[in-house]
Scaffold this motif. Sequence first.
Motif, mmCIF file in Angstrom:
data_model
loop_
_atom_site.group_PDB
_atom_site.id
_atom_site.type_symbol
_atom_site.label_atom_id
_atom_site.label_comp_id
_atom_site.label_asym_id
_atom_site.label_seq_id
_atom_site.Cartn_x
_atom_site.Cartn_y
_atom_site.Cartn_z
ATOM 1 N N TRP A 207 0.845 -1.191 0.000
ATOM 2 C CA TRP A 207 0.000 0.000 0.000
ATOM 3 C C TRP A 207 0.882 1.244 0.000
ATOM 4 N N VAL A 208 1.005 1.840 -1.141
ATOM 5 C CA VAL A 208 1.898 2.978 -1.316
ATOM 6 C C VAL A 208 1.441 4.149 -0.439
ATOM 7 N N GLY A 209 2.394 4.742 0.274
ATOM 8 C CA GLY A 209 2.110 5.925 1.075
ATOM 9 C C GLY A 209 1.532 5.654 2.446
ATOM 10 N N GLN A 210 1.368 4.380 2.825
ATOM 11 C CA GLN A 210 0.805 4.051 4.138
ATOM 12 C C GLN A 210 1.906 3.482 5.029
ATOM 13 N N ASP A 211 2.197 4.164 6.118
ATOM 14 C CA ASP A 211 3.204 3.674 7.054
ATOM 15 C C ASP A 211 2.633 3.463 8.453
ATOM 16 N N GLN A 212 1.295 3.472 8.546
ATOM 17 C CA GLN A 212 0.612 3.223 9.811
ATOM 18 C C GLN A 212 -0.563 2.290 9.561
ATOM 19 N N ILE A 213 -0.952 1.579 10.596
ATOM 20 C CA ILE A 213 -2.136 0.725 10.516
ATOM 21 C C ILE A 213 -2.940 0.932 11.795
ATOM 22 N N PHE A 214 -4.265 0.835 11.693
ATOM 23 C CA PHE A 214 -5.153 1.180 12.798
ATOM 24 C C PHE A 214 -6.076 0.008 13.136
ATOM 25 N N ALA A 215 -6.635 0.079 14.324
ATOM 26 C CA ALA A 215 -7.613 -0.917 14.761
ATOM 27 C C ALA A 215 -8.538 -0.271 15.780
ATOM 28 N N GLN A 216 -9.746 -0.795 15.881
ATOM 29 C CA GLN A 216 -10.704 -0.360 16.889
ATOM 30 C C GLN A 216 -11.175 -1.574 17.674
ATOM 31 N N VAL A 217 -11.202 -1.457 18.996
ATOM 32 C CA VAL A 217 -11.707 -2.534 19.841
ATOM 33 C C VAL A 217 -12.710 -1.954 20.833
ATOM 34 N N LEU A 218 -13.711 -2.739 21.169
ATOM 35 C CA LEU A 218 -14.690 -2.310 22.158
ATOM 36 C C LEU A 218 -14.004 -2.003 23.485
ATOM 37 N N GLU A 219 -14.514 -1.014 24.195
ATOM 38 C CA GLU A 219 -13.859 -0.574 25.432
ATOM 39 C C GLU A 219 -13.794 -1.672 26.487
ATOM 40 N N ASP A 220 -14.712 -2.644 26.444
ATOM 41 C CA ASP A 220 -14.690 -3.708 27.446
ATOM 42 C C ASP A 220 -14.096 -5.018 26.924
ATOM 43 N N PHE A 253 -34.913 -8.612 14.370
ATOM 44 C CA PHE A 253 -33.971 -9.305 13.495
ATOM 45 C C PHE A 253 -32.545 -8.952 13.887
ATOM 46 N N ALA A 254 -32.155 -7.705 13.661
ATOM 47 C CA ALA A 254 -30.862 -7.180 14.095
ATOM 48 C C ALA A 254 -31.010 -5.677 14.230
ATOM 49 N N LYS A 255 -30.162 -5.079 15.046
ATOM 50 C CA LYS A 255 -30.256 -3.633 15.215
ATOM 51 C C LYS A 255 -28.872 -3.042 15.412
ATOM 52 N N GLU A 256 -28.761 -1.754 15.140
ATOM 53 C CA GLU A 256 -27.510 -1.034 15.306
ATOM 54 C C GLU A 256 -27.534 -0.304 16.646
ATOM 55 N N VAL A 257 -26.488 -0.478 17.416
ATOM 56 C CA VAL A 257 -26.406 0.158 18.727
ATOM 57 C C VAL A 257 -25.156 1.023 18.788
ATOM 58 N N VAL A 258 -25.200 2.048 19.624
ATOM 59 C CA VAL A 258 -24.057 2.946 19.819
ATOM 60 C C VAL A 258 -23.128 2.351 20.870
ATOM 61 N N VAL A 259 -21.835 2.312 20.551
ATOM 62 C CA VAL A 259 -20.851 1.746 21.466
ATOM 63 C C VAL A 259 -19.620 2.650 21.500
ATOM 64 N N THR A 260 -18.807 2.453 22.513
ATOM 65 C CA THR A 260 -17.528 3.151 22.606
ATOM 66 C C THR A 260 -16.406 2.186 22.234
ATOM 67 N N LYS A 261 -15.553 2.645 21.326
ATOM 68 C CA LYS A 261 -14.421 1.823 20.906
ATOM 69 C C LYS A 261 -13.123 2.587 21.126
ATOM 70 N N ARG A 262 -12.070 1.850 21.348
ATOM 71 C CA ARG A 262 -10.734 2.426 21.503
ATOM 72 C C ARG A 262 -10.020 2.384 20.154
ATOM 73 N N MET A 263 -9.509 3.524 19.723
ATOM 74 C CA MET A 263 -8.737 3.583 18.496
ATOM 75 C C MET A 263 -7.268 3.333 18.800
ATOM 76 N N LEU A 264 -6.672 2.402 18.057
ATOM 77 C CA LEU A 264 -5.275 2.020 18.251
ATOM 78 C C LEU A 264 -4.490 2.241 16.966
ATOM 79 N N ARG A 265 -3.188 2.463 17.100
ATOM 80 C CA ARG A 265 -2.336 2.695 15.935
ATOM 81 C C ARG A 265 -0.980 2.028 16.115
ATOM 82 N N LYS A 266 -0.425 1.578 14.972
ATOM 83 C CA LYS A 266 0.923 1.032 14.966
ATOM 84 C C LYS A 266 1.671 1.580 13.759
ATOM 85 N N PHE A 267 2.905 2.034 13.980
ATOM 86 C CA PHE A 267 3.759 2.470 12.876
ATOM 87 C C PHE A 267 4.466 1.252 12.278
ATOM 88 N N LEU A 268 4.457 1.181 10.960
ATOM 89 C CA LEU A 268 5.023 0.031 10.263
ATOM 90 C C LEU A 268 6.472 0.296 9.836
#
Length: 268
Positions: A207-220, A253-268
């Motif tokens: 991936w040209v020009g990308q030197d970081q990668i991200f992830a999101q995980v639920l707070e719990d 059936f299914a529903k969308e709920v609001v949640v808090t997630k933690r944003m994480l980053r790693k330099f490659l």
Amino acid sequence: IQSAVRSHSPSSQQMQMQGFLQEVDQQLNVTIISKTGKNGNEYEMRRVVIQQIALDNTDELERMSRFCIDAFYGDGDEDRKDDSLLSRKWKEIRLGAMQKAQLLDISLSTVDNRCIFVAKDVTTADNSHEIIGCCEVIEEKLDILMAARTQPMSSSTTARSSSERERRKTARPRPIIENLCVKGEYRRSGVGMALLHACEEAVHQLWVGQDQIFAQVLEDNHRAYGLFVDRCGYQFLFEDPTCTEVVLDDTLFAKEVVVTKRMLRKFL
């Protein structure tokens, strides 16, 4: 499901990605608990391979989607063994519909930068090779600067929509990890780390020009947070209280709920 996934000619970037791991399939030996008896746990050595799925391989995509949806939404069936036959059938229908939705999302996506990896148990000589883990990395528009400055706000739809509109204005494409899951008995054996490493290597090399990668995980979700931060070198950036996720609902059936997630980053 097969008819729902359209065939398409991959771009040169996709073809390059799809060939990325064909030459360097990573194999690892992992130890799992085969059973627990009177004398304690009994362990078993298994051979696992990490492979990339071509985005036009409908059979493998269907297998991956079935595993992924069941891992996120199908766990706990043992606790529901007393549920009625109708209730169990209703859940099967909902899981099947979610699998179709995931396959359609992959098939109809216009994003060039997307890699999907699976972990397979290849211990046996037959060709069944059960999928025991999966993970993908996809390029999405993220604004980590404005989001980090955003204070917790009202959970109202109007407030969330306003915040999301502002953040989209200054967002730019960034690689983010999604749908990381590993079968129960293979967890904490190194499979999750190997899947993450495959995603990181794809971004770093292709991936040209990308030197970081991200992830999101639920707070719990402390187990996932520990994997990313303590074992794989990701750094915590901020908590985002405006995220959403889809959950099963017995009446809707299914529903969308609001949640808090933690944003994480790693330099490659």
